[in-house]
Write a protein that holds these residues in place. Sequence first.
Motif, short mmCIF file in Angstrom:
data_model
loop_
_atom_site.label_atom_id
_atom_site.label_comp_id
_atom_site.label_asym_id
_atom_site.label_seq_id
_atom_site.Cartn_x
_atom_site.Cartn_y
_atom_site.Cartn_z
N PRO A 74 -25.00 39.73 -37.24
CA PRO A 74 -25.50 40.76 -38.35
C PRO A 74 -26.22 41.30 -36.99
N LYS A 75 -26.20 42.45 -36.57
CA LYS A 75 -26.89 43.04 -35.22
C LYS A 75 -27.49 44.69 -35.54
N LEU A 76 -27.72 45.28 -34.95
CA LEU A 76 -27.86 47.01 -35.04
C LEU A 76 -28.15 47.35 -33.29
N GLU A 77 -27.41 47.82 -33.42
CA GLU A 77 -27.16 48.84 -31.62
C GLU A 77 -26.78 50.24 -31.89
N PHE A 84 -24.56 51.84 -34.73
CA PHE A 84 -23.52 50.45 -34.30
C PHE A 84 -24.38 49.07 -35.43
N VAL A 85 -24.12 49.06 -36.69
CA VAL A 85 -24.49 48.02 -37.26
C VAL A 85 -23.23 46.88 -37.81
N VAL A 86 -23.99 45.92 -37.75
CA VAL A 86 -22.61 44.72 -38.09
C VAL A 86 -22.95 43.98 -39.26
N LEU A 87 -21.85 43.98 -40.16
CA LEU A 87 -22.90 43.40 -42.27
C LEU A 87 -21.40 42.23 -42.35
N ALA A 208 -32.21 40.01 -40.73
CA ALA A 208 -33.49 40.06 -41.69
C ALA A 208 -33.86 41.43 -40.44
N ALA A 209 -33.66 41.15 -38.89
CA ALA A 209 -34.45 42.17 -38.23
C ALA A 209 -33.50 43.94 -37.93
N PRO A 210 -32.36 43.35 -38.57
CA PRO A 210 -31.45 44.74 -38.12
C PRO A 210 -32.30 45.67 -39.55
N MET A 211 -32.04 45.04 -40.28
CA MET A 211 -32.90 45.73 -41.92
C MET A 211 -34.75 45.95 -41.54
N ASN A 234 -34.33 45.15 -47.64
CA ASN A 234 -34.98 44.64 -47.09
C ASN A 234 -35.33 43.80 -48.02
N ASP A 235 -36.45 43.83 -49.09
CA ASP A 235 -37.26 43.15 -49.30
C ASP A 235 -36.02 42.14 -50.55
N HIS A 236 -34.99 42.17 -50.87
CA HIS A 236 -34.51 41.11 -51.46
C HIS A 236 -33.29 40.72 -50.51
N LEU A 237 -33.53 41.21 -49.50
CA LEU A 237 -32.89 40.04 -48.23
C LEU A 237 -34.08 38.87 -48.01
N LEU A 238 -34.57 39.72 -48.04
CA LEU A 238 -36.50 38.24 -47.87
C LEU A 238 -36.12 37.10 -48.95
N HIS A 239 -35.82 38.05 -49.88
CA HIS A 239 -36.48 37.32 -51.08
C HIS A 239 -34.89 36.34 -50.93
#
Length: 330
Positions: A74-77, A84-87, A208-211, A234-239
Amino acid sequence: MPAVIVDCAIYRGGRRTDGPADFSDALAAARAEGDAFLWLGLHEATEHEFALVSSEFGLHPLAVEDALHAHQRPKLEVYDDSLFVVLKPVTYEPRGDTVSTGELMVFIGDSFVVTVRHGEGAPLSAVRRRLEAEPEVLAHGPTSVLYAVSDAIVDHYVEVADELQLDLEELEEEVFSPDAGSSTPTAARIYDFKRQVLEFRRATGPLAAPMARLAGAGVPFVHEHAQPFFRDVNDHLLHVNEQVEGLDRLLTDILSAHLAQMGVRQNDDMRKISAWAAMAAVPTMVAGIYGMNFRHMPELTYVWAYPAVIALMAVTVFGLHRQFKRRGWL
């Protein structure tokens, strides 16, 4: 090409409208209007098929290479003409305790969104229907699609994490139950469960970093009013990440406790074996002495010698048994 196109639609003012069947003409129509955008959905496109899309939308060659070849983190470019976002969508099979991941690539640019899906997980039809039912969200343009897709995937992360938590509680009860055995399959099951948690962690951790970047300011092609929505994701992802880390630590503790239980049980077995061997050694020693067949043995001339020797062995074994019993060896 139509075989890999899942859906192609133009959205004006937050509502789906009819447009040209060819995505090239549809993109030109969306850009001509200004307040419209094209959403093109693809599923496992080949290199030749995706070349037509990349040339028309002006996608960066590195992003195209990542979209064609799966197994990306997963990344953000950010590129000159697109984002470009990979999920990594996740599915969980409770019966087999199996976590499987797919891949979803999202391209955002001038008046277009291109989603490329690999694997059978995370179909976007439900996300598209939900967005089309909320035109006020869809009116924010391509950013709304990225938000809706990310939100759907992270919400499913929460569901998978809860299911893993329930299965882990059942495994914990099984390991620490009084009737739990010390067999290898239990340790193998714990280790396999840990591998599934690790597979889940590979999907959630790097996201986490892309979000966090999307939740901040200054990301091109992202609507400025979308930051609160991405902060919520992002809050949901951190949880989820905190929950996954807790699962991983708890699994390590359970595995260590199980191995310690196996060691304790083996020590108990060795104590019992040693105790019975010690009790068996006394009559064996006496029998060995009298089996030497010497002619001059003092006890041979006594009438009560045989019963006395038998009684001595019985008393000695009984004394050892009481001693071992008192110490908990038997």
